[in-house]
Design an enzyme around this catalytic site. Structure first.
Site, mmCIF file in Angstrom:
data_model
loop_
_atom_site.group_PDB
_atom_site.id
_atom_site.type_symbol
_atom_site.label_atom_id
_atom_site.label_comp_id
_atom_site.label_asym_id
_atom_site.label_seq_id
_atom_site.Cartn_x
_atom_site.Cartn_y
_atom_site.Cartn_z
ATOM 1 N N ARG A 146 0.808 -1.226 0.000
ATOM 2 C CA ARG A 146 0.000 0.000 0.000
ATOM 3 C C ARG A 146 0.840 1.275 0.000
ATOM 4 O O ARG A 146 0.408 2.307 0.512
ATOM 5 C CB ARG A 146 -0.962 0.039 1.199
ATOM 6 C CG ARG A 146 -2.076 -0.976 1.137
ATOM 7 C CD ARG A 146 -3.183 -0.501 0.197
ATOM 8 N NE ARG A 146 -4.178 -1.532 0.014
ATOM 9 C CZ ARG A 146 -5.347 -1.578 0.639
ATOM 10 N NH1 ARG A 146 -5.674 -0.621 1.470
ATOM 11 N NH2 ARG A 146 -6.181 -2.548 0.405
ATOM 12 N N ARG A 179 -3.130 6.536 0.234
ATOM 13 C CA ARG A 179 -3.521 7.737 0.968
ATOM 14 C C ARG A 179 -2.451 8.342 1.865
ATOM 15 O O ARG A 179 -2.599 9.471 2.301
ATOM 16 C CB ARG A 179 -4.795 7.449 1.768
ATOM 17 C CG ARG A 179 -6.017 7.337 0.868
ATOM 18 C CD ARG A 179 -7.186 6.726 1.587
ATOM 19 N NE ARG A 179 -6.879 5.354 1.974
ATOM 20 C CZ ARG A 179 -7.714 4.544 2.578
ATOM 21 N NH1 ARG A 179 -8.916 4.965 2.898
ATOM 22 N NH2 ARG A 179 -7.372 3.315 2.874
ATOM 23 N N ARG A 218 -6.108 11.474 -7.020
ATOM 24 C CA ARG A 218 -7.422 10.861 -6.838
ATOM 25 C C ARG A 218 -8.516 11.922 -6.734
ATOM 26 O O ARG A 218 -9.626 11.745 -7.234
ATOM 27 C CB ARG A 218 -7.429 9.983 -5.591
ATOM 28 C CG ARG A 218 -8.587 9.011 -5.582
ATOM 29 C CD ARG A 218 -8.735 8.296 -4.280
ATOM 30 N NE ARG A 218 -9.176 9.198 -3.220
ATOM 31 C CZ ARG A 218 -9.698 8.800 -2.084
ATOM 32 N NH1 ARG A 218 -9.814 7.522 -1.833
ATOM 33 N NH2 ARG A 218 -10.083 9.662 -1.187
ATOM 34 N N ASP A 222 -6.385 -2.971 -7.697
ATOM 35 C CA ASP A 222 -6.971 -3.610 -6.524
ATOM 36 C C ASP A 222 -7.247 -5.067 -6.835
ATOM 37 O O ASP A 222 -7.460 -5.428 -8.005
ATOM 38 C CB ASP A 222 -8.266 -2.918 -6.089
ATOM 39 C CG ASP A 222 -8.570 -3.231 -4.632
ATOM 40 O OD1 ASP A 222 -8.069 -2.525 -3.753
ATOM 41 O OD2 ASP A 222 -9.269 -4.231 -4.381
ATOM 42 N N TYR A 233 -14.768 -12.184 -0.723
ATOM 43 C CA TYR A 233 -15.502 -10.985 -1.161
ATOM 44 C C TYR A 233 -16.678 -11.335 -2.058
ATOM 45 O O TYR A 233 -17.737 -10.705 -1.987
ATOM 46 C CB TYR A 233 -14.546 -10.001 -1.857
ATOM 47 C CG TYR A 233 -13.643 -9.305 -0.866
ATOM 48 C CD1 TYR A 233 -14.146 -8.323 -0.017
ATOM 49 C CD2 TYR A 233 -12.305 -9.656 -0.729
ATOM 50 C CE1 TYR A 233 -13.334 -7.694 0.921
ATOM 51 C CE2 TYR A 233 -11.487 -9.037 0.205
ATOM 52 C CZ TYR A 233 -12.012 -8.053 1.026
ATOM 53 O OH TYR A 233 -11.217 -7.449 1.963
#
Ligand code: CP3
Length: 344
Positions: free
Chosen positions: A26, A30, A39, A76, A154
């Site tokens: 990651r 962010r 973004r 992702d 998921y």
């Protein structure tokens, strides 16, 4: 193209290295204001993932800003279920959300395998081509996919969960359905990873983020069985298996045909090394929360980890993805500590 800094690939293959390579799961995300700016100019995360020029741009940011030894393509794991027929959304502060789920045999219509990867996931391979052009051989580019078990979670649960009890329920109530779905995910994942390698990924990682919620025997039947098919199918580049929380299966993971094993922070590297032996490269495993402490403490904890390594076969990383509110300066301290460490 020749890669200037190939420490990552050398370490993965067990070759001699002058220092340990370092990158962070990651790392593109962010924590970087530069990522948030890119973004913020788009409608959101999905548009960023699906716009190859922008995805390539944020892929490269950590190389320029943080100085890591590898890039990981910005994407992702959820693009695979979407390509198969289950569209996802990413809801702010909640995480992934799927409108439909697969909990019965009828719902297998949402798990297609018969499609062209370039057709549905061409935005990822295109981002890989652009990122490599812009990297111009500075560092290797890592491709990735979710492991079949984690993608199954998921597709059946339809959202994140602490227990994934809807997913685990199917293993008991309809194991035939579970195996059929896992089989389909595996087939697509192998094709997808090969497409990433064809496009220029120098190494690939398979993320089994929810490995740790299964018992040992169940993980063997519903997790490792499919992971094994993937690692056996990918021989073009080094491959990393990251089965988070699967400490009980460490010896079985060590028997897989992979170069590198990701290690979370629950286990000491020494303990893990004793179980897996000398023939694998280990990747990890600083607790991501260490990066909330002072610069001095980050340096100390990082050095403690490095001093615990018994072998050269290491790629340094955190034990899981970096948390979004961590100060990028602390990340730099972590990276620089690794770069300054002299292998004994
Ligand atoms: O830098 C990198 O590591 C590459 C990019 C990457 C992302 N997701 C970007 C992302 C990678 C390798 C992933 C993998 C991924 N995605 C995993 C496996 C690794 C892990 O963390 O266990 C999983 C389980 C997912 C599913 C997923 N995607 C979740 C649960 C979430 C929401 C949680 C969160 O962090 O917000 C995402 C969204 C996501 N994927 C973000 C990023 C940067 C945050 C989106 C944003 O707000 O910008």
């Amino acid at each position: 193209m020749k890669i200037e800094n190939d420490l990552l690939l050398r370490a993965a293959r067990g070759e001699d290295i002058k220092r340990y390579p370092v990158w962070l799961m990651r790392q593109a995300g962010r924590i970087l204001p530069e990522y948030r700016a890119v973004r913020g100019a788009l409608s959101g995360f999905k548009e960023l993932v699906e716009t190859p020029e922008r995805a390539a741009e944020v892929t490269i940011q950590p190389i320029d800003i943080l100085g890591v030894d590898a890039a990981i393509i910005f994407s992702d794991i959820l693009v695979v279920p979407e390509a198969m027929g289950l569209e996802y959304q990413l809801i702010e502060k909640k995480g992934p959300w799927f409108e439909k789920t697969i909990r019965s045999t009828d719902e297998l219509i949402y798990a297609n395998t018969n499609f062209d990867i370039e057709d549905r996931l061409g935005y990822v391979t295109e981002a890989i081509r652009i990122a490599n052009k812009e990297l111009n051989g500075r560092v290797p580019l890592i491709g990735f996919a979710g492991a079949p078990w984690t993608i199954f979670c998921y597709m059946t649960e339809g959202q994140g969960s602490k227990t994934f009890s809807e997913s685990r329920k199917i293993l008991y109530t309809n194991p035939t359905l579970a195996h059929e779905l896992l089989d389909r995910i595996t087939e697509v994942t192998i094709k997808y990873l090969k497409a990433q390698i064809n496009a220029g990924a120098h190494m690939v990682q398979v993320f089994d983020s929810w490995a740790g919620i299964l018992g040992e025997r169940q993980y063997e039947e519903f997790g490792l069985k499919y992971m094994e098919r993937i690692v056996n199918a990918i021989n073009e580049v080094p491959i990393t298996v990251f089965a988070k929380g699967a400490y009980a299966s460490a010896h079985k993971i060590a028997a897989l045909n992979c170069n590198t094993i990701g290690v979370d922070w629950n286990t000491d590297m020494r303990t893990f090394r004793d179980i897996v032996g000398e023939n694998k490269t280990l990747q990890g495993n600083l607790d991501p929360c260490v990066l909330y402490s002072s610069h001095n403490e980050v340096e100390k904890m990082t050095n403690n980890m490095l001093n615990s390594f018994k072998s050269k076969r290491h790629i340094v990383n955190l034990g899981h993805g970096v948390y979004p509110d961590v100060d990028p300066e602390k990340v730099k301290t972590f990276i620089n500590t690794v770069k300054n460490f002299k292998i004994k």
